[in-house]
Design a protein around this motif. Structure first.
Motif, mmCIF file in Angstrom:
data_model
loop_
_atom_site.group_PDB
_atom_site.id
_atom_site.type_symbol
_atom_site.label_atom_id
_atom_site.label_comp_id
_atom_site.label_asym_id
_atom_site.label_seq_id
_atom_site.Cartn_x
_atom_site.Cartn_y
_atom_site.Cartn_z
ATOM 1 N N CYS A 46 0.844 -1.195 0.000
ATOM 2 C CA CYS A 46 0.000 0.000 0.000
ATOM 3 C C CYS A 46 0.879 1.243 0.000
ATOM 4 C CB CYS A 46 -0.876 -0.044 1.247
ATOM 5 S SG CYS A 46 -1.826 1.457 1.560
ATOM 6 N N THR A 48 0.828 3.660 1.923
ATOM 7 C CA THR A 48 1.254 4.001 3.287
ATOM 8 C C THR A 48 2.546 3.268 3.654
ATOM 9 O OG1 THR A 48 -1.060 4.325 3.859
ATOM 10 C CG2 THR A 48 0.475 4.152 5.687
ATOM 11 N N HIS A 67 0.658 -3.667 6.353
ATOM 12 C CA HIS A 67 -0.551 -3.608 7.199
ATOM 13 C C HIS A 67 -1.764 -4.186 6.488
ATOM 14 C CE1 HIS A 67 -0.472 0.006 4.745
ATOM 15 N NE2 HIS A 67 -1.788 -0.083 4.735
ATOM 16 N N GLU A 68 -1.651 -4.420 5.148
ATOM 17 C CA GLU A 68 -2.829 -4.850 4.387
ATOM 18 C C GLU A 68 -2.797 -6.380 4.278
ATOM 19 O OE1 GLU A 68 -4.528 -2.182 1.020
ATOM 20 O OE2 GLU A 68 -3.462 -3.815 0.048
ATOM 21 N N CYS A 174 -7.400 -2.738 3.913
ATOM 22 C CA CYS A 174 -7.058 -1.297 3.902
ATOM 23 C C CYS A 174 -7.484 -0.565 2.639
ATOM 24 C CB CYS A 174 -5.563 -1.084 4.139
ATOM 25 S SG CYS A 174 -5.059 0.633 3.967
HETATM 26 ZN ZN ZN Z 1 -3.024 0.840 3.556
#
Ligand code: ZN
Ligand code: COD
Length: 374
Positions: A46, A48, A67-68, A174
């Motif tokens: 992602c 981020t 995080h995804e 996400c």
């Molecule tokens: Zn994300």
């Protein structure tokens, strides 16, 4: 049986900011009370995560990014009751503890237990579950998905439908809710409206899907990478603009194209200049500008003060305004029932050990989402 034992496995470590990821052997401790250890099945890359690698967010290094994620619960610590070993789960960068002000308020979703702004890099007891040859390796956002095994707090993980294909639904952790929810929940895009979306990556593409699903009649997509235009058109973008090829600032072009400005403008890049362009692309009276991208910490967004008095709205939104533990499983079910289609967003899938190839594809702008498979 690995429950209760430290697991040695492969994980990607960012040793410091602006340095390439390295796949290393790490130790992953068992989950403590209120924690869950997950065997990862897939993770998206992602925007981020790129902010993390560049050092735009203030983080502690070395860390394991990502995080995804989607995976299967390996073991749980004391007191965990919402998931059990064998459950298919998604990680939650924006968690839902159910106890803080944001969780208790009907309109809030930015849970107090989030670890993004600021990022402590550790679990709730102040320690990390990851180490490399005895050296502490930090968590990112209490999710850290670029690893074969991870540990997360119970409030940052949610059980999903057993039938969910784990090689795709990581996006519903996400990118999909962040974009789709910004359009349908936060902006509440109206039928017949004109929308402009800045950034046609994974998040921007999900915004386009949400605008289209809400009945927008015109969707203007803005990106400096024209490779994104073809897929964006397939998702519902009606007009594509490349700001670097325009004779005037992009907001002036949007104003001319629409006559009155857009009803809804979305920023899904995370840069101050595009946030201002989105704001200045909106209708002066009833336009709504949604900031989805996360700008570097310690930057300021300076608006002309009088530009807001005519009635337009500036709104921030995080993870599509969803209360994640309550709403994310339903999005997975909606996907299984063909009510929302995330397939066009998964443009690449690669095994975890081809991480470097995946990052290269991401940096070359070739991907919407590249999913790493474990
Ligand atoms: Zn994300
Ligand atoms: N003008 C136009 N387009 C640009 C510009 C520019 N100046 N710079 C970059 N772009 C384009 C790129 O070509 C690319 O297509 C797109 O912008 C960005 O896409 P990706 O794929 O790199 O990134 P995404 O879509 O995965 O994520 C983008 C965000 C900025 C939204 C992401 O970084 C982010 O901030 N996500 C977090 C949002 C969120 O709610 N997170 C949860 C915790 S707060």
């Amino acid at each position: 049986d690995t429950a209760g034992k430290t697991i040695t496995c492969r994980a990607a470590i960012a040793w410091k900011e602006k340095s390439p990821l390295k796949i290393e052997e790490v130790q992953v401790e068992p989950p403590k009370s209120g924690e869950v250890r997950i065997k990862m099945a897939s993770t998206g890359i992602c925007g981020t995560d790129d902010h993390v690698l560049k050092g735009d967010l203030s983080m502690k290094y070395p860390l394991i990014p990502g995080h995804e994620g989607a995976g299967i619960v390996e073991s749980v610590g004391d007191g965990v009751c919402s998931v059990k070993p064998g459950d298919k789960v998604l990680t939650l960068i924006v968690p839902q503890c159910g106890e803080c002000d944001a969780c208790l308020h009907c309109l809030g979703n930015f849970c107090d237990k989030q670890d993004i702004l600021p990022c402590s890099g550790v679990m709730m007891d102040g320690t990390s579950r990851f180490s490399y040859r005895g050296q502490t390796v930090y968590h990112s956002f209490r999710t850290s998905t670029f690893t074969e095994y991870t540990v997360v707090p119970e409030f940052a993980v949610v059980k999903i439908d057993d039938a969910a294909p784990l090689d795709k639904v990581c996006l519903i952790s996400c990118g999909v809710p962040t974009g789709y929810g910004a359009a349908v929940n936060s902006a509440k895009v109206t039928p017949g409206s004109t929308c402009v979306v800045f950034g046609l990556g994974g998040v921007g593409s999900a915004i386009v899907m949400g605008c289209k699903a809400s009945g927008a009649s015109r969707i203007i997509g803005v990106d400096i990478n024209e490779q994104k235009f073809c897929r964006a058109r397939a998702l519902g973008v009606t007009d594509c603009l490349n700001p670097t090829k325009l004779q005037k600032p992009v907001q002036e072009v949007v104003m001319e194209m629409t006559g009155v400005g857009a009803n809804f403008a979305f920023e899904a890049i995370g840069k101050i200049e595009t946030m201002l362009a989105a704001w200045n692309s909106c209708n002066n009276s009833y336009g709504v500008c949604l900031i989805v991208g996360v700008a570097p910490v310690n930057t300021q967004l300076c608006l002309q003060a009088v530009s807001i008095v005519s009635g337009k709205t500036l709104k921030g939104v995080c993870l599509g305004d969803y209360k994640t533990k309550d709403c994310i499983p339903q999005l997975v079910t909606d996907y299984l029932q063909n009510k929302i289609n995330i397939d066009p967003l998964v443009t690449h899938q690669l095994p975890f050990n081809e991480l470097h190839k995946a990052m290269k594809l991401y940096y070359k702008g070739k991907t919407i989402r590249c999913v790493l498979l474990f």
